[in-house]
Design a protein around this motif. Structure first.
Motif, PDB file in Angstrom:
ATOM      1  N   UNK A   1       0.835  -1.214   0.000  1.00 60.33           N
ATOM      2  CA  UNK A   1       0.000   0.000   0.000  1.00 60.33           C
ATOM      3  C   UNK A   1       0.867   1.260   0.000  1.00 60.33           C
ATOM      4  N   UNK A   2       0.326   2.359  -0.533  1.00 60.29           N
ATOM      5  CA  UNK A   2       1.062   3.631  -0.594  1.00 60.29           C
ATOM      6  C   UNK A   2       0.966   4.408   0.719  1.00 60.29           C
ATOM      7  N   UNK A   3      -0.218   4.408   1.304  1.00 65.96           N
ATOM      8  CA  UNK A   3      -0.416   5.125   2.570  1.00 65.96           C
ATOM      9  C   UNK A   3      -1.339   4.314   3.481  1.00 65.96           C
ATOM     10  N   UNK A   4      -1.273   4.635   4.779  1.00 62.11           N
ATOM     11  CA  UNK A   4      -2.174   4.035   5.775  1.00 62.11           C
ATOM     12  C   UNK A   4      -3.029   5.176   6.315  1.00 62.11           C
ATOM     13  N   UNK A   5      -4.335   4.928   6.427  1.00 64.66           N
ATOM     14  CA  UNK A   5      -5.229   6.004   6.872  1.00 64.66           C
ATOM     15  C   UNK A   5      -6.134   5.532   8.003  1.00 64.66           C
ATOM     16  N   UNK A   6      -6.352   6.443   8.952  1.00 65.54           N
ATOM     17  CA  UNK A   6      -7.265   6.188  10.065  1.00 65.54           C
ATOM     18  C   UNK A   6      -7.522   7.495  10.779  1.00 65.54           C
ATOM     19  N   UNK A   7      -8.188   7.442  11.938  1.00 63.54           N
ATOM     20  CA  UNK A   7      -8.359   8.667  12.721  1.00 63.54           C
ATOM     21  C   UNK A   7      -7.030   9.061  13.374  1.00 63.54           C
ATOM     22  N   UNK A   8      -6.887  10.344  13.742  1.00 60.07           N
ATOM     23  CA  UNK A   8      -5.694  10.785  14.465  1.00 60.07           C
ATOM     24  C   UNK A   8      -5.812  10.468  15.946  1.00 60.07           C
ATOM     25  N   UNK A   9      -7.028  10.596  16.468  1.00 53.42           N
ATOM     26  CA  UNK A   9      -7.262  10.360  17.897  1.00 53.42           C
ATOM     27  C   UNK A   9      -8.626   9.679  18.048  1.00 53.42           C
ATOM     28  N   UNK A  10      -8.807   8.903  19.104  1.00 50.03           N
ATOM     29  CA  UNK A  10     -10.070   8.165  19.264  1.00 50.03           C
ATOM     30  C   UNK A  10     -11.292   9.047  19.540  1.00 50.03           C
ATOM     31  N   UNK A  11     -11.052  10.277  20.039  1.00 51.60           N
ATOM     32  CA  UNK A  11     -12.181  11.160  20.364  1.00 51.60           C
ATOM     33  C   UNK A  11     -11.850  12.577  19.890  1.00 51.60           C
ATOM     34  N   UNK A  12     -12.791  13.468  20.079  1.00 52.85           N
ATOM     35  CA  UNK A  12     -12.516  14.889  19.886  1.00 52.85           C
ATOM     36  C   UNK A  12     -11.998  15.459  21.220  1.00 52.85           C
ATOM     37  N   UNK A  13     -11.730  16.777  21.241  1.00 54.07           N
ATOM     38  CA  UNK A  13     -11.174  17.419  22.440  1.00 54.07           C
ATOM     39  C   UNK A  13     -12.070  17.178  23.660  1.00 54.07           C
ATOM     40  N   UNK A  14     -11.445  16.795  24.775  1.00 59.74           N
ATOM     41  CA  UNK A  14     -12.231  16.524  25.984  1.00 59.74           C
ATOM     42  C   UNK A  14     -12.242  17.741  26.913  1.00 59.74           C
ATOM     43  N   UNK A  15     -13.077  17.679  27.945  1.00 57.78           N
ATOM     44  CA  UNK A  15     -13.239  18.803  28.887  1.00 57.78           C
ATOM     45  C   UNK A  15     -11.971  19.004  29.704  1.00 57.78           C
ATOM     46  N   UNK A  16     -11.586  20.258  29.897  1.00 59.82           N
ATOM     47  CA  UNK A  16     -10.465  20.579  30.791  1.00 59.82           C
ATOM     48  C   UNK A  16     -10.722  19.956  32.157  1.00 59.82           C
ATOM     49  N   UNK A  17      -9.698  19.351  32.718  1.00 56.84           N
ATOM     50  CA  UNK A  17      -9.817  18.795  34.072  1.00 56.84           C
ATOM     51  C   UNK A  17     -10.396  17.397  34.139  1.00 56.84           C
ATOM     52  N   UNK A  18     -10.954  16.904  33.011  1.00 60.76           N
ATOM     53  CA  UNK A  18     -11.674  15.625  33.099  1.00 60.76           C
ATOM     54  C   UNK A  18     -10.756  14.414  33.195  1.00 60.76           C
ATOM     55  N   UNK A  19      -9.473  14.557  32.821  1.00 65.28           N
ATOM     56  CA  UNK A  19      -8.574  13.390  32.864  1.00 65.28           C
ATOM     57  C   UNK A  19      -7.297  13.628  33.664  1.00 65.28           C
ATOM     58  N   UNK A  20      -7.168  14.802  34.289  1.00 61.23           N
ATOM     59  CA  UNK A  20      -5.891  15.118  34.963  1.00 61.23           C
ATOM     60  C   UNK A  20      -5.527  14.136  36.067  1.00 61.23           C
ATOM     61  N   UNK A  21      -6.533  13.548  36.721  1.00 61.85           N
ATOM     62  CA  UNK A  21      -6.218  12.653  37.835  1.00 61.85           C
ATOM     63  C   UNK A  21      -6.059  11.212  37.383  1.00 61.85           C
TER      64      UNK A  21
END
Ligand code: GLN
Length: 445
Positions: free
Chosen positions: A368-388
């Motif tokens: 194959x010439x290129x591999x394609x998929x999403x860059x990240x599993x989700x869109x931007x998440x809420x500030x503070x939601x994963x810090x801990x």
């Protein structure tokens, strides 16, 4: 215009750590004179650029968003920065990031977080969050970021801009403060793919000051933007669609349809070692970080503890005060993985897994010439939601890390929206085949 946007918006966005207003205006005046004289112009003549704050800039504060370097003014320019100057871009300031580029949300900056211009309650991604947010908010014409496990592509995806991680070795790392030396690469964050090709043209190429810099000819990237992808063979790894947010997946499937409509063909493939990538990356990157960051000892750079009674206390106190919690976590993890007795079980094993992951890519690129998929599993998440929850935070990079371990180039281009937030499409190419990556991204855009 860039400074006007910065004063209007950056109090809310928080993309910049240091502004270079006086220096930029002086350089702009010099360029104005040159223009009046009718002299030849550089490739990026007069374009305002923001630089991620882990690239050293002569006389301009460079902090890596760390308290440790809060007083550090370098005496030279990183090669990528020097090349932008040669191309006559104008440095307008230094951009916020996760401390020492460790993080995926920009919340690990020791100064202040960056907010996503699309929704100020959400993260811009990281670690080049300031670089992506500045372009999205119009606070720079383009920026430089660095990518060790996704730090250009993931924030570009969250902020709806274009981010390119070049092949390992294509852009010099001289003057990039090292996080994980076998993975770090500098690359452009831009509004569109054509700009990405221009900036890459300016910064790519061999540098004798970086022993890992590749001695390859730099092709004409602009010539690659033909708009023609007829007959292109695309691989879509099934592992890259598992566990992905349904709306993100729908955008990617829609993008594949568009590419198909232009004459490309795609097939599902398997990259079977994908599931081990995150574990291998965090062992390797932390090991390299623990070694690289030993240079911050309170003697040679930055802030020094002023109440230590002897040399060992000086190291201990300076490092305890200077580094934030995520940086300390990585130093401890890496030191542990490299310790005698554990080396074979962790570091060496992770190196072997890295080879298997690279082999998955090599085999796929035979057909194959290129591999394609999403860059990240989700869109931007809420500030503070994963810090801990560092483990959840680490998993956001599951789709960008394998590419970094294999050392191949990849771009993130906007491919739609999910609930009003941008989705990024990741296009991955063979080593040193940035031309194909750019051509496909440009045709799609
Ligand atoms: N988010 C990843 C990490 O925390 C990647 C960072 C990067 O690419 N600099 O290590």
């Amino acid at each position: 215009e860039a400074f006007a946007k910065i004063s209007e918006r950056d109090e809310r966005v928080g993309a910049y750590l240091t502004l270079n207003e006086e220096g930029a205006r002086a350089e702009a005046a010099r360029l104005d004179n040159k223009l009046a004289g009718g002299e030849a112009r550089g490739l990026l003549f007069g374009l305002p650029v923001g630089i991620k704050d882990n690239m050293v800039t002569e006389g301009l504060r460079t902090t890596c968003a760390s308290q440790f370097l809060s007083n550090y003014d370098p005496i030279y320019d990183a090669t990528a920065v020097a090349k932008l100057k040669q191309a006559e871009a104008v440095t307008i300031g230094k951009l916020n990031m996760d401390e020492f580029a460790m993080g995926g949300s920009n919340e690990n900056s020791s100064f202040h977080p960056v907010r996503n211009p699309w929704d100020l309650n959400r993260v811009p991604g990281g670690s080049s969050g300031g670089s992506a947010a500045a372009v999205a908010a119009g606070e720079a014409y383009f920026t430089l970021g660095s990518d060790t496990g996704g730090s250009i592509r993931q924030p570009a995806s969250y902020c709806g801009v274009v981010g390119l991680k070049p092949t390992y070795g294509l852009v010099s790392r001289y003057g990039l403060v090292a996080f994980a030396s076998s993975l770090d690469q500098i690359g452009p964050i831009t509004k569109n793919v054509e700009d990405s090709a221009y900036v890459l043209q300016a910064i790519a190429g061999h540098d004798h000051k970086d022993s890992t810099s590749a001695n390859v000819d730099v092709p004409d990237y602009l010539a690659a933007l033909t708009g023609d992808i007829k007959g292109l063979r695309i691989a879509v790894p099934k592992e890259y669609l598992e566990g992905v947010d349904p709306q993100v997946k729908a955008s990617v499937m829609e993008a594949l349809k568009v590419l198909e409509g232009m004459g490309a063909v795609w097939e599902e493939v398997s990259l079977p070692h994908t599931e081990y990538a995150v574990a291998a990356y965090y062992l390797l990157a932390s090991s390299e970080a623990s070694s690289n960051l030993s240079r911050f000892d309170g003697v040679r750079y930055g802030v020094r503890s002023d109440h230590a009674g002897n040399l060992l206390d000086l190291y201990l106190e300076s490092r305890s005060q200077g580094f934030g919690p995520e940086v300390k976590r990585r130093i401890m993890l890496g030191t542990y993985a490299l310790s005698s007795g554990y080396y074979d079980a962790y570091y060496l094993k992770a190196q072997k897994v890295r080879t298997l992951i690279k082999r998955d890519f090599d085999q796929t690129f035979e057909k194959y010439d290129v591999i394609i998929g999403p860059t990240a599993p989700t869109t931007a998440f809420q500030l503070g939601s994963q810090v801990d929850d560092p483990l959840t935070m680490y998993l956001n990079d599951i789709l960008t890390i394998p590419v970094s371990l294999a050392g191949v180039p990849a771009i993130s281009v906007p491919c739609g929206f999910a609930d009003g937030l941008p989705v990024g499409l990741q296009i991955i190419g063979k080593a040193f085949d940035e031309s194909s990556v750019l051509r496909v991204a440009h045709a799609f855009e």
